[in-house]
Design an enzyme around this catalytic site. Structure first.
Site, PDB file in Angstrom:
ATOM      1  N   LYS A 280       7.530  -0.135  -3.000  1.00 45.11           N
ATOM      2  CA  LYS A 280       7.010  -0.604  -1.723  1.00 45.11           C
ATOM      3  C   LYS A 280       7.715  -1.881  -1.290  1.00 45.11           C
ATOM      4  O   LYS A 280       8.186  -2.630  -2.146  1.00 45.11           O
ATOM      5  CB  LYS A 280       5.514  -0.948  -1.884  1.00 45.11           C
ATOM      6  CG  LYS A 280       4.588   0.227  -1.972  1.00 45.11           C
ATOM      7  CD  LYS A 280       3.150  -0.259  -2.073  1.00 45.11           C
ATOM      8  CE  LYS A 280       2.198   0.923  -2.193  1.00 45.11           C
ATOM      9  NZ  LYS A 280       2.154   1.770  -0.993  1.00 45.11           N
ATOM     10  N   ARG A 354      -2.551  11.075  -4.811  1.00 51.63           N
ATOM     11  CA  ARG A 354      -2.872  12.493  -4.696  1.00 51.63           C
ATOM     12  C   ARG A 354      -2.532  13.246  -5.993  1.00 51.63           C
ATOM     13  O   ARG A 354      -3.151  14.249  -6.304  1.00 51.63           O
ATOM     14  CB  ARG A 354      -2.135  13.084  -3.486  1.00 51.63           C
ATOM     15  CG  ARG A 354      -0.642  12.971  -3.563  1.00 51.63           C
ATOM     16  CD  ARG A 354       0.038  13.184  -2.216  1.00 51.63           C
ATOM     17  NE  ARG A 354      -0.201  12.088  -1.282  1.00 51.63           N
ATOM     18  CZ  ARG A 354       0.223  12.085  -0.028  1.00 51.63           C
ATOM     19  NH1 ARG A 354       0.874  13.113   0.456  1.00 51.63           N
ATOM     20  NH2 ARG A 354      -0.036  11.057   0.766  1.00 51.63           N
TER      21      ARG A 354
HETATM   22  N1  BES Z   1      -1.990   3.185  -2.072  1.00 50.50           N
HETATM   23  C1  BES Z   1      -1.161   3.680  -1.059  1.00 50.50           C
HETATM   24  C2  BES Z   1      -1.868   3.814   0.285  1.00 50.50           C
HETATM   25  C3  BES Z   1      -2.369   2.544   0.935  1.00 50.50           C
HETATM   26  C4  BES Z   1      -1.560   1.841   1.812  1.00 50.50           C
HETATM   27  C5  BES Z   1      -3.645   2.109   0.726  1.00 50.50           C
HETATM   28  C6  BES Z   1      -2.034   0.715   2.440  1.00 50.50           C
HETATM   29  C7  BES Z   1      -4.124   0.978   1.357  1.00 50.50           C
HETATM   30  C8  BES Z   1      -3.321   0.290   2.224  1.00 50.50           C
HETATM   31  C9  BES Z   1      -0.630   5.076  -1.408  1.00 50.50           C
HETATM   32  O1  BES Z   1      -0.455   5.319  -2.753  1.00 50.50           O
HETATM   33  C10 BES Z   1       0.685   5.236  -0.727  1.00 50.50           C
HETATM   34  O2  BES Z   1       1.544   4.454  -0.972  1.00 50.50           O
HETATM   35  N2  BES Z   1       0.814   6.246   0.101  1.00 50.50           N
HETATM   36  C11 BES Z   1       2.020   6.498   0.808  1.00 50.50           C
HETATM   37  C12 BES Z   1       2.192   8.000   0.917  1.00 50.50           C
HETATM   38  C13 BES Z   1       3.543   8.436   1.416  1.00 50.50           C
HETATM   39  C14 BES Z   1       4.634   8.018   0.463  1.00 50.50           C
HETATM   40  C15 BES Z   1       3.534   9.932   1.596  1.00 50.50           C
HETATM   41  C16 BES Z   1       1.913   5.871   2.195  1.00 50.50           C
HETATM   42  O3  BES Z   1       0.823   5.835   2.760  1.00 50.50           O
HETATM   43  O4  BES Z   1       2.931   5.408   2.693  1.00 50.50           O
HETATM   44 ZN    ZN Z   2       1.420   4.677  -3.501  1.00 53.16          ZN
END
Ligand code: BES
Ligand code: ZN
Ligand code: ZN
Length: 504
Positions: A280, A354
């Site tokens: 990230k 997921r």
């Molecule tokens: N934990 C994150 C989602 C999240 C983002 C929660 C901001 C709370 C605040 C999750 O694991 C994630 O990173 N999801 C990705 C999915 C994508 C790579 C398909 C996302 O939302 O970008």
């Molecule tokens: Zn994530």
């Protein structure tokens, strides 16, 4: 914290501050009534017209030496014809926060005419009292745990008072129950806010185990070896990049005959989500210590349900992992095998939630459950879609979704449904495995999370999916009055309200 419900006149209340409530359209009469009672203390306030009873407004004045309480706070409830349970929750929260800022030990809160509010909102006396209690209790949370000099002063003694004995039974019951539920919300907030260097999957499991003994439910913890033996390939893979190994928690509460089918709650327990190899950006990454908000909501629900002694059976499944980049990490292009044998191609290691939920949803089928609800901070897209107001609701069962929606409206932990149309399925198709873990960027991100999970649930049981990424933690500008900085503990009140319907 000591709590009391007293049927007394305001003059007879003894507390560091006594808080009287006033509706906007009745504020003038109320001030005059209080002024007569307290012998002209409010003369100047009445003259200046500084207090108008606006919702969430408060004013503090000081009482003379012959009074039992030294301070009088008046809190505004807004127009009496427009009052709602949420308005009460917020107004009492504002007042309680004010009391905290004055660092007072005891506070007494006047309960307004429950019959009047009941007739406007249609809510029961119990529900009206519940909203008032929640407003006060949900603010009594110490966000400064790691300050070496902590000057936060919670209210140690809370009194709710009214001069009418009419609703004592419902009010005292609501008070007792609300305290249990709000304590459970605070457990969830505490877990969520805990830094990930302290709250590893192992420590999370230890905390829940300890808490379950007092709480009246049981916990079984699978370690990495057991997770591997059970072929939970997704939990195992996501946890591989961290020196803090994964855990899989099974919470059990039996409040009904053991043969009765349980409801299963599944919570995403990512104690820190760096994104893994698909790392990230730095900005906001600190918030990912709260990526176990779903798991915290499940633990909070158990704390409440077990103490309220619901007559139902409840199972909680929590896969707990840390998602880190490392030489051992799982990688884009890898293929994983879930507990049920479904194969997944990894498109993005940041779509880890997921994956661990897939194993847990597979595992949930073993219980032949009445219903399964998963709860998770799954997609950043939920924030884009809803801001910080609502959680995303998806699922395969109209009746279950309807129940969740209703519980959301009541508790104001609100949800809004998104569709899981089959036409979306093809966006998650993989050339080499049964499914891939992410769809095309910037397309229906929250729905894609639901579409992925649907593959593991199919129609094995009635299922609902709650994406709480939008509501699990707050930004200062969107935080409700009864929230505290950071985690909200979202889901605990929603689940407690929902599960009441399964209690018989
Ligand atoms: N934990 C994150 C989602 C999240 C983002 C929660 C901001 C709370 C605040 C999750 O694991 C994630 O990173 N999801 C990705 C999915 C994508 C790579 C398909 C996302 O939302 O970008
Ligand atoms: Zn994530
Ligand atoms: Zn995550």
């Amino acid at each position: 914290m000591k709590i009391k419900y007293e049927v007394k006149k305001i003059k007879d209340i003894k507390a560091d501050v006594v808080c009287s409530a006033a509706f906007e359209d009745q504020a003038e009469q109320k001030l005059h009534w209080l002024n007569t009672l307290f012998k002209g203390t409010l003369d100047t306030l009445i003259e200046t017209n500084d207090f108008k009873g606006k919702v969430n407004s408060t004013v503090l004045s000081y009482l003379g030496p012959d009074n039992r309480s030294k301070r009088l706070m008046i809190l505004g409830l807004g127009n009496s014809k427009e009052v709602t349970l949420e308005i009460l929750r917020k107004a009492y929260a504002s007042a309680a926060k004010k009391v905290n800022s004055f660092k007072l030990n005891s506070a007494a809160f006047e309960v307004p005419d429950l019959a009047l509010i009941k007739s406007i909102t249609g809510a029961s006396h119990y529900e009206v009292m519940q909203a008032i209690c929640e407003g006060v209790f949900l603010t009594q949370y110490n966000p400064k745990k790691y300050y070496t000099k902590n000057d936060y002063t919670p209210i140690n003694e809370v009194i709710f008072f009214t001069d009418s004995p009419k609703y004592t039974r419902e009010a005292t019951e609501a008070l007792k129950d609300s305290k249990i539920v709000c304590d459970a919300v605070i457990v969830a907030r505490d877990l969520e806010n805990e830094p990930s260097n302290f709250l590893t999957p192992e420590k999370f499991a230890e905390y829940v185990k300890k808490s379950s003994i007092k709480g009246g439910y049981s916990v079984t913890v699978f370690d990495e070896k057991k997770i591997s033996q059970l072929n939970m390939g997704c939990v195992l893979a996501v946890g591989k990049g961290s020196s803090n190994p994964p855990r899989f928690l099974i919470l059990q509460y039996f409040g009904a005959n053991k043969s009765e089918k349980p409801v299963v709650l599944v919570g995403k327990g990512v104690t820190f989500d760096s994104g893994g190899i698909s790392i990230k950006p730095a900005q906001g990454m600190d918030q990912m210590k709260m990526d176990m908000g779903g798991a915290a909501a499940v633990v909070g629900a158990f704390e409440a349900v077990a103490r309220l002694k619901y007559k139902m059976n409840l199972i909680g499944l929590i896969p707990a992992v840390e998602n880190m980049p490392d030489a051992n990490s799982y990688k884009p292009g890898d293929v994983l095998k879930s507990y049920s044998g479904t194969t997944v191609e990894i498109d993005n290691t940041d779509a880890e939630g997921r994956l661990i939920l897939a194993d847990a949803l597979d595992y949930a089928a073993n219980y032949k459950p009445k219903a399964v609800i998963d709860v998770c901070t799954l997609t950043g897209a939920a924030v884009i879609c809803f801001g910080h107001l609502l959680a995303g609701l998806m699922g395969n069962d109209a009746e279950l979704k309807k129940k969740i929606f209703a519980a959301g409206e009541k508790t104001y932990e609100r949800v809004w449904e998104l569709p899981l149309y089959n036409e979306y399925d093809k966006l998650m198709k993989s050339e080499i495995a049964d499914i891939k873990n992410a769809g095309p960027a910037r397309q229906a991100g929250t729905i894609m999370g639901g579409i992925f999970l649907k593959k593991f649930v199919q129609d094995k049981y009635p299922w609902a999916h709650l994406d709480i990424a939008s509501v699990a933690f707050n930004l200062a500008e969107s935080a409700e009055e009864y929230h505290t900085p950071g985690a909200t503990g979202y889901g605990v009140r929603l689940f407690t309200e929902l599960l009441k319907q399964y209690s018989h």
